[in-house]
Design a protein around this motif. Sequence first.
Motif, short mmCIF file in Angstrom:
data_model
loop_
_atom_site.label_atom_id
_atom_site.label_comp_id
_atom_site.label_asym_id
_atom_site.label_seq_id
_atom_site.Cartn_x
_atom_site.Cartn_y
_atom_site.Cartn_z
N UNK A 140 0.81 -1.27 0.14
CA UNK A 140 -0.03 0.03 0.13
C UNK A 140 0.87 1.35 -0.27
N UNK A 200 -7.20 3.53 15.51
CA UNK A 200 -6.13 2.66 15.74
C UNK A 200 -5.92 2.47 17.06
N UNK A 243 1.27 5.43 4.35
CA UNK A 243 1.42 4.53 5.64
C UNK A 243 2.65 4.73 6.40
N UNK A 251 2.84 6.42 10.01
CA UNK A 251 3.08 5.62 11.15
C UNK A 251 4.38 6.25 11.96
N UNK A 297 4.11 -2.35 4.27
CA UNK A 297 3.17 -3.38 4.64
C UNK A 297 2.92 -3.13 6.12
N UNK A 334 3.40 -0.92 8.24
CA UNK A 334 2.96 0.40 8.99
C UNK A 334 1.65 0.44 8.15
N UNK A 335 1.09 -0.07 7.12
CA UNK A 335 -0.31 0.05 6.77
C UNK A 335 -1.12 -0.83 7.73
N UNK A 336 -0.83 -1.77 8.12
CA UNK A 336 -1.82 -2.83 8.48
C UNK A 336 -1.71 -2.88 10.29
N UNK A 337 -0.56 -2.71 10.77
CA UNK A 337 -0.83 -2.60 12.34
C UNK A 337 -1.80 -1.68 12.87
N UNK A 338 -1.88 -0.63 12.32
CA UNK A 338 -3.00 0.61 12.86
C UNK A 338 -4.22 -0.26 12.76
N UNK A 339 -4.40 -0.97 11.48
CA UNK A 339 -5.89 -1.47 11.18
C UNK A 339 -6.13 -2.62 12.14
N UNK A 340 -5.10 -3.67 12.11
CA UNK A 340 -5.45 -4.80 12.95
C UNK A 340 -5.23 -4.52 14.45
N UNK A 341 -4.82 -3.62 14.73
CA UNK A 341 -4.46 -3.17 16.23
C UNK A 341 -4.05 -4.23 17.05
N UNK A 345 3.53 -8.28 12.02
CA UNK A 345 2.38 -7.63 11.70
C UNK A 345 1.40 -8.03 12.69
N UNK A 360 -0.11 -10.85 12.74
CA UNK A 360 -1.29 -11.77 12.31
C UNK A 360 -0.99 -12.92 12.53
#
Lengths: 158, 320
Positions: A49, A74, A134, A138, B202, B204-211, B269, B271
Amino acid sequence: MDFTLTYRDKKRAVLSFLILYACAGFLANLAPRGEVYPFFSWSLFSAIPNQIKMYTIEISRIGNTYYDPPLLFSETKFLFDRIGQSPTQYLGPIQGLGYAIDERGDIEAKQNVVAKMFSSDTYTYTVYYVVYDPLELYTTGDYTRKEKKAEINATPDL
Amino acid sequence: MMSYFEKVNTYFGGLSLSQAAQDDRVVEYARIAVSLFYYLLPLVVFLYANNEIIERQNFDPLWPLVWASYLGIEYIPLAYLLTFSCIATAFLGIFFHPYQGMRILVFGTLWQWHALLSSFGQPNHQLYLWLYASLIFIPLPDLWRGTRSLESKRDFLLFLWCAQALVMLSYTMAGLQKIYYLITQSFAGEVSGISINGFAYQIAAWLPKLQTPALFGDFIIMHPWVGWFPYVALHVLQASAIMVMLYPRFQKVWAVLLVLFHFGTYWTMGISFTSNAILLIALFFVAPFSLTSPPFSFNETRRTFFRRLGTRQQHTTMRS
């Protein structure tokens, strides 16, 4: 008639099953949600992304607790822990609410779906449309663009 | 005269199920792999049967649960019914999986429970492979109690091979799509999977969404070069996974690397694909098909490579 399958038939059936599984999975990518139960392409985190454009929410009140500065989406894990769900399950409903606000859709219906993340608490949150890099967000916390869409203040009707 | 494909097949120890069925050790190990699947299933069900299951909101039933909507069953009684059925059959499966009826019950209840977990706007990806494998195991011949003809042994190996291939094919599908985006994003001049900071983007984009917390997430973001090689290697590891079904001597190595990959995605991540890691252990660590070819050895491969290189150089010298 003899319906007994030979070993050759079984081998063909197994290969056809695997080919069908892969084709159906890749085709499911074309569906609006990117998958059609029970077929999935396994496209998980495939693209990097570079720039993200999405709707998000910032929460300023939950029950009798006021947040200043507002809670970012978040930072809301505790809300999802108490309903046994993942925050990612509410990303879709938040996008739906954002589109409904922008395109004058059924805002109330979309709002009711998002409201479930607050369980039975009262709440106030603001919907924003954001564009961001992103890695920059961050590391610095800065959006490239942030546009306020609506403030929603309600007592959920559960 | 062997064709090029046959030569490659022989060199890498290509698999023949008909030959494998004649080896009692392979059949015995195959039976253990299937049994392991049913022994570990209750553990996997336990991972997702959390106490908050009845607190979930926005239930939007998928098509396999249409019968419950038709009968007017509300979410909470349905959640209790399906969770209890799945747990019960998973535990009974430990003892009775040699019976086909039991395997049908295990699949049926797992399918219904998986549909329930997936009915909140986002399918549960963690149990997909367990579900498919339980479906593939339904027609297994009974090698636990019944007669053991060569045909039934061959069929047993074929269905186990199919379940293993489905697991590896899923990783290949994931890998091919990563490679597709790596190429298209690189040509578009964007940050891609091969860029030094691709993995950092990758995360930085997903860590805030997945929390979810991630032990090494911040570290990779601050030092992107550390994550570069593992991330690029992951593309190759995933995309080539299906090949180990043709050349089983590499199965254990790939299975270990894929389990490590799941550890890695959890640490970087947040996950969790614990269920897939357990499935890899159940189906590949016993690795019955790897018995059909000599185990993978770096030393042997190195020796063979240099021996062949030496032979080729000799030919070239003689010709000149």
